[in-house]
Design a protein around this motif. Structure first.
Motif, PDB file in Angstrom:
ATOM      1  N   UNK A 187      41.014  31.878  48.490  1.00 45.75           N
ATOM      2  CA  UNK A 187      41.875  31.475  49.609  1.00 45.75           C
ATOM      3  C   UNK A 187      42.132  29.970  49.585  1.00 45.75           C
ATOM      4  N   UNK A 188      41.115  29.215  49.182  1.00 47.93           N
ATOM      5  CA  UNK A 188      41.291  27.761  49.083  1.00 47.93           C
ATOM      6  C   UNK A 188      42.356  27.424  48.041  1.00 47.93           C
ATOM      7  N   UNK A 189      42.502  28.265  47.013  1.00 50.39           N
ATOM      8  CA  UNK A 189      43.447  27.977  45.939  1.00 50.39           C
ATOM      9  C   UNK A 189      44.804  28.651  46.149  1.00 50.39           C
ATOM     10  N   UNK A 190      44.802  29.924  46.584  1.00 52.25           N
ATOM     11  CA  UNK A 190      46.056  30.691  46.655  1.00 52.25           C
ATOM     12  C   UNK A 190      46.490  31.045  48.086  1.00 52.25           C
ATOM     13  N   UNK A 191      45.668  30.752  49.070  1.00 50.33           N
ATOM     14  CA  UNK A 191      45.944  31.179  50.440  1.00 50.33           C
ATOM     15  C   UNK A 191      47.071  30.425  51.116  1.00 50.33           C
ATOM     16  N   UNK A 192      47.708  31.098  52.084  1.00 48.87           N
ATOM     17  CA  UNK A 192      48.805  30.484  52.853  1.00 48.87           C
ATOM     18  C   UNK A 192      48.632  30.880  54.315  1.00 48.87           C
ATOM     19  N   UNK A 193      48.484  29.893  55.183  1.00 45.02           N
ATOM     20  CA  UNK A 193      48.234  30.148  56.610  1.00 45.02           C
ATOM     21  C   UNK A 193      49.374  30.944  57.257  1.00 45.02           C
ATOM     22  N   UNK A 194      50.611  30.646  56.867  1.00 47.57           N
ATOM     23  CA  UNK A 194      51.759  31.361  57.436  1.00 47.57           C
ATOM     24  C   UNK A 194      51.707  32.851  57.104  1.00 47.57           C
ATOM     25  N   UNK A 195      51.461  33.130  55.822  1.00 44.76           N
ATOM     26  CA  UNK A 195      51.397  34.526  55.382  1.00 44.76           C
ATOM     27  C   UNK A 195      50.222  35.254  56.028  1.00 44.76           C
ATOM     28  N   UNK A 196      49.129  34.531  56.243  1.00 41.49           N
ATOM     29  CA  UNK A 196      47.938  35.136  56.878  1.00 41.49           C
ATOM     30  C   UNK A 196      48.252  35.566  58.302  1.00 41.49           C
ATOM     31  N   UNK A 197      49.079  34.780  58.992  1.00 41.00           N
ATOM     32  CA  UNK A 197      49.444  35.119  60.374  1.00 41.00           C
ATOM     33  C   UNK A 197      50.432  36.294  60.417  1.00 41.00           C
ATOM     34  N   UNK A 198      51.387  36.309  59.463  1.00 36.02           N
ATOM     35  CA  UNK A 198      52.428  37.336  59.468  1.00 36.02           C
ATOM     36  C   UNK A 198      51.917  38.720  59.072  1.00 36.02           C
ATOM     37  N   UNK A 199      51.153  38.792  57.978  1.00 39.35           N
ATOM     38  CA  UNK A 199      50.656  40.080  57.473  1.00 39.35           C
ATOM     39  C   UNK A 199      49.283  39.839  56.842  1.00 39.35           C
ATOM     40  N   UNK A 201      46.228  41.323  56.200  1.00 40.48           N
ATOM     41  CA  UNK A 201      45.524  42.079  55.163  1.00 40.48           C
ATOM     42  C   UNK A 201      46.334  42.184  53.871  1.00 40.48           C
ATOM     43  N   UNK A 202      47.654  42.230  54.008  1.00 37.87           N
ATOM     44  CA  UNK A 202      48.484  42.252  52.800  1.00 37.87           C
ATOM     45  C   UNK A 202      48.306  40.943  52.028  1.00 37.87           C
ATOM     46  N   UNK A 203      48.285  39.840  52.772  1.00 37.79           N
ATOM     47  CA  UNK A 203      48.134  38.542  52.117  1.00 37.79           C
ATOM     48  C   UNK A 203      46.745  38.406  51.488  1.00 37.79           C
ATOM     49  N   UNK A 204      45.708  38.810  52.197  1.00 37.68           N
ATOM     50  CA  UNK A 204      44.347  38.708  51.647  1.00 37.68           C
ATOM     51  C   UNK A 204      44.205  39.592  50.404  1.00 37.68           C
ATOM     52  N   UNK A 205      44.863  40.748  50.423  1.00 33.19           N
ATOM     53  CA  UNK A 205      44.846  41.628  49.250  1.00 33.19           C
ATOM     54  C   UNK A 205      45.494  40.917  48.050  1.00 33.19           C
ATOM     55  N   UNK A 206      46.634  40.271  48.302  1.00 31.55           N
ATOM     56  CA  UNK A 206      47.333  39.544  47.234  1.00 31.55           C
ATOM     57  C   UNK A 206      46.480  38.399  46.694  1.00 31.55           C
ATOM     58  N   UNK A 207      45.818  37.682  47.614  1.00 27.08           N
ATOM     59  CA  UNK A 207      44.936  36.567  47.208  1.00 27.08           C
ATOM     60  C   UNK A 207      43.806  37.091  46.333  1.00 27.08           C
TER      61      UNK A 207
END
Length: 578
Positions: A187-199, A201-207
């Protein structure tokens, strides 16, 4: 329970002949299943089960001789009208009008307790039972792999609760372990706060997918992941804060998924709760001389003299899945002292649970005997029309969408107030019945073509049968008291078959309660649905003289009641219109 009255009457006679207490004979007297031959017998005594010594020591001729001797000493009475013998069985025919009246009255009186208010269950002591099921890994969308654990665990909890046990439903989340080291570093490398708020679990899966791929090419990422997990175990404030966010958004989404499935939990637990208690487990193992170290510094426990072993600690001192499971089991027993603790997971974890229970025994916990693993096989071929399915919501959406399409094209479909909710219930019933038809431990091939068929042995057909019976009641009214109907009006072959099938419901529930297999109830309800279809065709209510119409509507009312009860135990909410 209707069958109890007749079993008791038969057992009372047999008790004098066999010199055995009547209550000891109840389980040997079984209702005869409905068959195409339409045998004129209602109950059977399985003679080998009541002989003095092990039945395997008796030859077939010995058993048959005993069968004849028992039958000769029995007499017909106001309840039993005929006694005959089969191969190793004494057969009993019950006064048909009495049988019909008793069954219909008991279904009416007992309601949702029909089949449960039976002597088969009255001798069972009420227990405190913990059922751990579903248990998805947080920070990941609900995978179809967790569907079976969720619906099977829910069925077991429903059934145990229905027969009077005190049940606690536990969702033991996979919320700890090296995967969170990897996700934290990722998450520190690939994470995005905006995407985390919008969707979230989908974003965490992608990360997770990105970081897992990157770790295969860059060893530094693996080291960063290990470092993040060490910080988690050391309760580092920043690491814990990020992990807590992952946990909160996961549970929020899971709750919505469980709502769709009609599943609830009494407790959301998780591996993270036992991080500190893991150290106590390791100390106990060490004090008892069970904890050994490998050359690399990992902690292992030898499970047998053959050298079988289980790793309980990494070389860096961090805990493992089994260590946390040991801590969780000990904590639950200390706090709740359940009579039984049931774990519902796929069969690939059978070895894990064998090791878990073995280590608990080595630690001196005799209650490990009260722990039970219910394994299940895997589902193959679960795809949407778009391709492979990964997530459970895709399966439920597909089931709902396809059901809506079929309802729209069917000539018999009614206009519904809430078609989406109806389609959701039908779709879920279709998925559950397909899943529960076979042995739980078997793998099975999922087929959309079969699962959504409106005829045949499907959940859709079961829902259609319930809706059809409900519609009949709405059109023709209901009968308030079964005692007033003329049972002589219900001697048609289709009516007799339905009554005889309703009679067996308690035995089916008892069998499922013993081996925790839903297939017995599924098979029973599908047969009930087919018998209803045959009776509905041959025994019209509308246009019949009032006395006959009243008797038939009472019969169909009883069938709908038992069908609904059984469906709810399976985790299916019956629909009234479709």
């Amino acid at each position: 329970m209707a069958a109890c009255r007749f079993r008791r009457s038969i057992a009372a006679q047999l008790s004098h002949i066999l010199e055995v207490p009547p209550e000891n004979l109840i389980k040997s007297i079984t209702a005869v299943p409905v068959s195409k031959k339409r045998l004129p017998i209602d109950f059977q005594l399985i003679v080998s089960s009541v002989l003095d010594t092990n039945s395997s020591s008796h030859s077939r001729s010995d058993v048959q001789l005993q069968t004849q001797k028992i039958a000769e000493k029995l007499k017909c009475d106001a309840v039993v009208t005929e006694i005959s013998t089969g191969e190793g069985t004494v057969n009993f025919t019950i006064n048909q009008e009495l049988l019909t009246k008793t069954v219909l009255q008991k279904v009416r009186e007992d309601g949702s307790q029909y089949g449960i208010k039976s002597e088969l269950f009255s001798q069972l002591p009420k227990r405190k039972i913990l059922v751990e099921f579903s248990s998805p890994n947080i920070a990941k969308k609900f995978h179809v792999g967790h569907l079976r654990s969720t619906i099977i665990g829910n069925f077991i909890a429903n059934l145990k609760e229905a027969i009077g046990h005190h049940v606690t439903r536990i969702n033991y989340l996979g919320d700890w372990g090296m995967q969170f080291g990897l996700l934290g570093a990722g998450f520190h490398r690939f994470g995005c706060e905006e995407k985390l708020k919008l969707n979230p679990l989908q974003h965490l899966f992608e990360v997770y997918v990105q970081v897992h791929k990157a770790s295969e090419e860059d060893k530094n990422i693996t080291e960063l992941a290990q470092d993040f997990f060490r910080k988690l175990e050391a309760r580092d404030e920043q690491a814990i804060s990020l992990w807590q966010r992952f946990r909160d958004v996961s549970i929020e989404e899971y709750v919505q998924m469980y709502k769709r499935l009609g599943v609830h939990f009494d407790e959301y637990s998780g591996e993270s709760l036992y991080q500190e208690q893991c150290q106590d487990v390791l100390k106990m193992l060490d004090m008892k001389g069970l904890l050994k170290k490998t050359k690399e510094g990992a902690g292992i426990v030898y499970l047998s003299e053959k050298g079988d072993q289980s790793t309980v600690m990494r070389s860096d001192g961090t805990s493992l899945y089994i260590t946390r499971d040991l801590a969780a089991a000990i904590d639950r027993m200390n706090k709740c002292n359940p009579d039984t603790m049931i774990y519902v997971t796929d069969k690939s974890q059978s070895s894990h649970f064998q090791q878990l229970f073995r280590i608990l025994k080595l630690l001196g916990y005799e209650w490990a005997e009260r722990c039970q693993h219910v394994p299940f096989g895997r589902v193959q071929g679960m795809k949407t029309r778009k391709g492979d399915v990964v997530f459970l919501e895709d399966v439920l959406d597909e089931a709902c969408s396809m059901t809506l399409e079929r309802m729209a094209s069917a000539k018999t479909s009614k206009e519904l107030d809430n078609p989406l909710e109806t389609a959701e219930r039908i779709g879920l019933a279709a998925v559950i019945i397909q899943d529960f038809r076979g042995l739980l431990s078997s793998d099975y091939q999922f087929s959309w073509d079969h699962v959504l068929q409106s005829r045949g042995d499907t959940g859709v057909f079961m829902q259609y049968t319930h809706a059809r019976l409900y519609s009949l009641e709405k059109m023709c009214g209901t009968v308030s008291q079964a005692s007033h109907i003329n049972t002589a009006r219900l001697q048609d072959p289709q009516a007799v078959s339905l009554i005889k099938h309703l009679l067996r419901y308690d035995e089916i529930l008892y069998r499922s309660s013993q081996d925790l297999q839903p297939k017995h109830i599924v098979s029973y309800l599908l047969t009930l649905s087919h018998l209803v279809a045959a009776a509905h065709k041959q025994l019209p209510v509308k246009g019949s003289v009032p006395e006959l119409a009243e008797a038939r509507i009472c019969l169909f009312q009883a069938a709908r009641s038992v069908l609904a009860n059984g469906m709810k135990l399976l985790g299916i909410m019956p629909v009234n219109r479709m």
